[in-house]
Every structure is written in structure tokens, then in C-alpha cells.
Design a protein around this motif. Sequence first.
Motif, PDB file in Angstrom:
ATOM      1  N   ILE A 279       0.833  -1.209   0.000  1.00  0.00           N
ATOM      2  CA  ILE A 279       0.000   0.000   0.000  1.00  0.00           C
ATOM      3  C   ILE A 279       0.867   1.258   0.000  1.00  0.00           C
ATOM      4  N   VAL A 280       1.958   1.222   0.729  1.00  0.00           N
ATOM      5  CA  VAL A 280       2.884   2.354   0.714  1.00  0.00           C
ATOM      6  C   VAL A 280       3.455   2.544  -0.694  1.00  0.00           C
ATOM      7  N   SER A 281       3.849   1.452  -1.339  1.00  0.00           N
ATOM      8  CA  SER A 281       4.386   1.529  -2.712  1.00  0.00           C
ATOM      9  C   SER A 281       3.357   2.093  -3.677  1.00  0.00           C
ATOM     10  N   GLU A 282       2.100   1.710  -3.491  1.00  0.00           N
ATOM     11  CA  GLU A 282       1.035   2.202  -4.362  1.00  0.00           C
ATOM     12  C   GLU A 282       0.825   3.702  -4.158  1.00  0.00           C
ATOM     13  N   LEU A 283       0.890   4.151  -2.904  1.00  0.00           N
ATOM     14  CA  LEU A 283       0.781   5.587  -2.627  1.00  0.00           C
ATOM     15  C   LEU A 283       1.935   6.349  -3.274  1.00  0.00           C
ATOM     16  N   GLN A 284       3.145   5.794  -3.174  1.00  0.00           N
ATOM     17  CA  GLN A 284       4.318   6.452  -3.747  1.00  0.00           C
ATOM     18  C   GLN A 284       4.254   6.485  -5.285  1.00  0.00           C
ATOM     19  N   ARG A 285       3.581   5.492  -5.864  1.00  0.00           N
ATOM     20  CA  ARG A 285       3.431   5.473  -7.318  1.00  0.00           C
ATOM     21  C   ARG A 285       2.548   6.635  -7.782  1.00  0.00           C
ATOM     22  N   HIS A 286       1.524   6.918  -7.013  1.00  0.00           N
ATOM     23  CA  HIS A 286       0.611   8.002  -7.372  1.00  0.00           C
ATOM     24  C   HIS A 286       1.100   9.369  -6.881  1.00  0.00           C
ATOM     25  N   PHE A 287       1.844   9.345  -5.757  1.00  0.00           N
ATOM     26  CA  PHE A 287       2.326  10.601  -5.171  1.00  0.00           C
ATOM     27  C   PHE A 287       3.826  10.468  -4.893  1.00  0.00           C
ATOM     28  N   PRO A 288       4.641  10.511  -5.925  1.00  0.00           N
ATOM     29  CA  PRO A 288       6.083  10.240  -5.792  1.00  0.00           C
ATOM     30  C   PRO A 288       6.833  11.221  -4.900  1.00  0.00           C
ATOM     31  N   LYS A 289       6.291  12.380  -4.663  1.00  0.00           N
ATOM     32  CA  LYS A 289       6.979  13.362  -3.815  1.00  0.00           C
ATOM     33  C   LYS A 289       6.645  13.196  -2.326  1.00  0.00           C
ATOM     34  N   ALA A 290       5.705  12.322  -2.013  1.00  0.00           N
ATOM     35  CA  ALA A 290       5.310  12.126  -0.619  1.00  0.00           C
ATOM     36  C   ALA A 290       6.429  11.441   0.168  1.00  0.00           C
ATOM     37  N   LYS A 291       6.718  11.957   1.360  1.00  0.00           N
ATOM     38  CA  LYS A 291       7.716  11.360   2.239  1.00  0.00           C
ATOM     39  C   LYS A 291       7.055  10.273   3.095  1.00  0.00           C
ATOM     40  N   VAL A 292       7.819   9.212   3.377  1.00  0.00           N
ATOM     41  CA  VAL A 292       7.294   8.086   4.156  1.00  0.00           C
ATOM     42  C   VAL A 292       8.214   7.815   5.332  1.00  0.00           C
ATOM     43  N   GLY A 293       7.633   7.651   6.522  1.00  0.00           N
ATOM     44  CA  GLY A 293       8.452   7.342   7.684  1.00  0.00           C
ATOM     45  C   GLY A 293       7.606   6.969   8.882  1.00  0.00           C
ATOM     46  N   LEU A 294       8.258   6.400   9.896  1.00  0.00           N
ATOM     47  CA  LEU A 294       7.573   6.089  11.144  1.00  0.00           C
ATOM     48  C   LEU A 294       7.133   7.386  11.814  1.00  0.00           C
ATOM     49  N   TYR A 295       6.011   7.330  12.497  1.00  0.00           N
ATOM     50  CA  TYR A 295       5.577   8.503  13.235  1.00  0.00           C
ATOM     51  C   TYR A 295       6.581   8.757  14.363  1.00  0.00           C
ATOM     52  N   PRO A 296       7.044   9.993  14.531  1.00  0.00           N
ATOM     53  CA  PRO A 296       8.061  10.297  15.549  1.00  0.00           C
ATOM     54  C   PRO A 296       7.635   9.865  16.953  1.00  0.00           C
ATOM     55  N   GLY A 297       8.559   9.227  17.638  1.00  0.00           N
ATOM     56  CA  GLY A 297       8.297   8.841  19.020  1.00  0.00           C
ATOM     57  C   GLY A 297       7.596   7.515  19.185  1.00  0.00           C
ATOM     58  N   SER A 298       7.261   6.837  18.076  1.00  0.00           N
ATOM     59  CA  SER A 298       6.559   5.557  18.178  1.00  0.00           C
ATOM     60  C   SER A 298       7.507   4.484  18.673  1.00  0.00           C
ATOM     61  N   ARG A 299       6.938   3.415  19.220  1.00  0.00           N
ATOM     62  CA  ARG A 299       7.775   2.345  19.773  1.00  0.00           C
ATOM     63  C   ARG A 299       7.412   1.004  19.157  1.00  0.00           C
ATOM     64  N   GLU A 300       8.357   0.092  19.189  1.00  0.00           N
ATOM     65  CA  GLU A 300       8.183  -1.215  18.562  1.00  0.00           C
ATOM     66  C   GLU A 300       7.471  -2.173  19.504  1.00  0.00           C
ATOM     67  N   ASP A 301       6.711  -3.095  18.915  1.00  0.00           N
ATOM     68  CA  ASP A 301       6.049  -4.154  19.673  1.00  0.00           C
ATOM     69  C   ASP A 301       7.041  -5.305  19.853  1.00  0.00           C
ATOM     70  N   LEU A 302       7.423  -5.579  21.092  1.00  0.00           N
ATOM     71  CA  LEU A 302       8.456  -6.581  21.350  1.00  0.00           C
ATOM     72  C   LEU A 302       7.911  -7.870  21.967  1.00  0.00           C
ATOM     73  N   MET A 303       6.598  -7.962  22.139  1.00  0.00           N
ATOM     74  CA  MET A 303       6.000  -9.134  22.769  1.00  0.00           C
ATOM     75  C   MET A 303       6.049 -10.339  21.835  1.00  0.00           C
ATOM     76  N   ASN A 304       6.348 -11.508  22.391  1.00  0.00           N
ATOM     77  CA  ASN A 304       6.341 -12.758  21.633  1.00  0.00           C
ATOM     78  C   ASN A 304       5.870 -13.898  22.520  1.00  0.00           C
ATOM     79  N   PHE A 305       5.207 -14.891  21.919  1.00  0.00           N
ATOM     80  CA  PHE A 305       4.788 -16.097  22.628  1.00  0.00           C
ATOM     81  C   PHE A 305       5.547 -17.277  22.052  1.00  0.00           C
ATOM     82  N   LYS A 306       6.094 -18.126  22.917  1.00  0.00           N
ATOM     83  CA  LYS A 306       6.834 -19.297  22.463  1.00  0.00           C
ATOM     84  C   LYS A 306       5.879 -20.453  22.193  1.00  0.00           C
ATOM     85  N   LEU A 307       6.164 -21.208  21.143  1.00  0.00           N
ATOM     86  CA  LEU A 307       5.370 -22.396  20.850  1.00  0.00           C
ATOM     87  C   LEU A 307       5.591 -23.461  21.918  1.00  0.00           C
TER      88      LEU A 307
END
Length: 315
Positions: A279-307
Motif C-alpha cells: 500500500i505504501v508503494s502504491e501511494l508512492q506510485r501516485h504521489f512520488p513526492k510524498a515522504k514516508v516514515g515512522l511517526y516520531p516517538g513511536s515504539r516497537e512491539d516486542l512481545m512474543n509467545f513461544k510455541l
Amino acid sequence: MLEQVYLANPRGFCAGVKYAISYVDTVFENLQGETLYVRKEIVHNQRVVSEMKKRGIQFIEELNEAPDGATVIFSAHGVAPSVVEEAKRRNMRVGDATCPLVTRVHKKAKNIKDSHQIIYIAHRGHDEAIGTMGEADMFLVEEESDVENLKSQIDPNRPLTYLMQTTLSVSDTKNIVKRIEEVFPFVEHPQKDDICYATTERQEAVTTMIDSVDAMIVIGAANSSNSVRLLQLAKKTKPLSFRITGKEELNPKYFLDNQIKTVGITAGASSPQVLVDEIVSELQRHFPKAKVGLYPGSREDLMNFKLPKELLTQF
């Protein structure tokens, strides 16, 4: 003209979805050619399901669609005890890919079903709700108004508590709990609510960035409860927000007609990263000048469950 695309973080696959998909992959590889059946969609995402189908994994709605003695995996949403019993009667080899957080709610229901009346806050007909409500007698509540209808059904002389579907809206659920407390002041509050961390964190991520965008794109299926909740949350502040399941549903004219310059993207907990990338690639195809990046200050999801350790020896 679209100028900025912000990616919410966390977004997409949660630990429970990763667990369920990894569970199926592990069993399928270990069976070495034997047919593997999965009851219901393993997670509510057609891309995930279709990729598994291409590999030969069979999806069924009910156990009667598989032969006696077959190997069947239960989806991430969990099942009622009656389904487990049916599988045992038919000598099926069963794998349980239920999200551990959903399993926790099932255990709570079993532990209190003889001592308490239970109000279950959930969406009628959702796979998770069907499974959980099979554990005990419960009063289903979807909206605040439903609480009033329980006055004649709940015994004020018996203990009362409540459980929740794990993928609900945090804010809406708080309002329902508040109403339960008002109507039934003797209700016992659980030590911890049942809405999963992933649902909460993804909703918080949208709340954090919503004032910095003109609209949110929510990637997720219509039957994905957490995706629908994300869209509802976004539209409360930014009514131009919308939900899609893939890049083919993007309409560049919509951005131009509504003068959307900054858009945020999030994805429901069962939506794979590949959909975000497409979807990001499709947006960039139509709007090549648009900048793409993570929202500032966001954090990663680090939770995991073991099998489960015994998974490879079980199949």
C-alpha cells in the motif's frame, strides 16, 4: 497533493497472530505431506489464509468437513469445549493455536462459572466470543444500552463479575464497564481487564498520531474486530479515515478531492507487513513526492509467545 505518510508503530501482526501462524507452519512441515486441516480462518486476514491454501493446507468451517482421525488445528480465536469434545470423539489429532491471551479468558470463565454470574462484553457472532461463551453461561453485552436489559435477569443475591473479548475498543469498553457498575453496584471487578496489550497499544498509537494527520488508513479485514475498532477510533477525530484490505482498493482521487496532505497508516493485528509495504508503494506510485516514515516517538512491539515445547513430538 499527498505530502507525508506516517506509519503507526506498533501496527500489524501481534504476538498472538505470529504464534498461530508459526504453529500452523510448524505442524504442516512436520506432517510431511499428510493433509492438515484448520478450523475457521487461522487469523482474520485473507492474504494469510490464501497463502496457506496455496501450500495445501485445508480450511474448514466445522469438524464434520474433515474425516475421522484427521489432524486439525484450532484457530487463534479459540473454540468452545463442545468442539474439543467432538474432536476427541472422532479420534482427531488436535493442535490448539489459540492466542494465549484468549486462552487466559477461557480459563477465567471456567474458574468462576460455578461461583459467579458472568457478563461478557463482546461482539455477538465473533469467533472469539463464540468460543469463550461455550465455557460457561454468560450474559452478552455489546453496548451500554444492553446493560439495562439485564436488570430482570441478574440475581442481586449472587456474585457478579464480567469478562471481555480481547479485541475491543478500550474507550468504549470503559464506558460499558462504568454502566455495569452503575446498574449493578455489587459487581466484582476483575484484577485485570481482558483487552490484549496489542489491541491497546495499536489504539494508543492511532490516538497519539491522529492530530498530526488529515486521515488514517486502516489495513484490515471487515471481520477483524481490532481493525474495525481502529477505524472507529480514527473516524471519531478524522472522519476522512478509511479501511482497506489491499492496494487495489486505494483511490488516489479520494486524496485529491479531500485535500489530504498527510496520512497515517496502521494495520490490524492480523494484517501482514507485506500489505503495508504494498500500500505504501502504491501511494508512492501516485504521489512520488510524498515522504514516508515512522511517526516520531513511536515504539516497537516486542512481545512474543513461544510455541509449546512438545509441539514437534505431538505431530
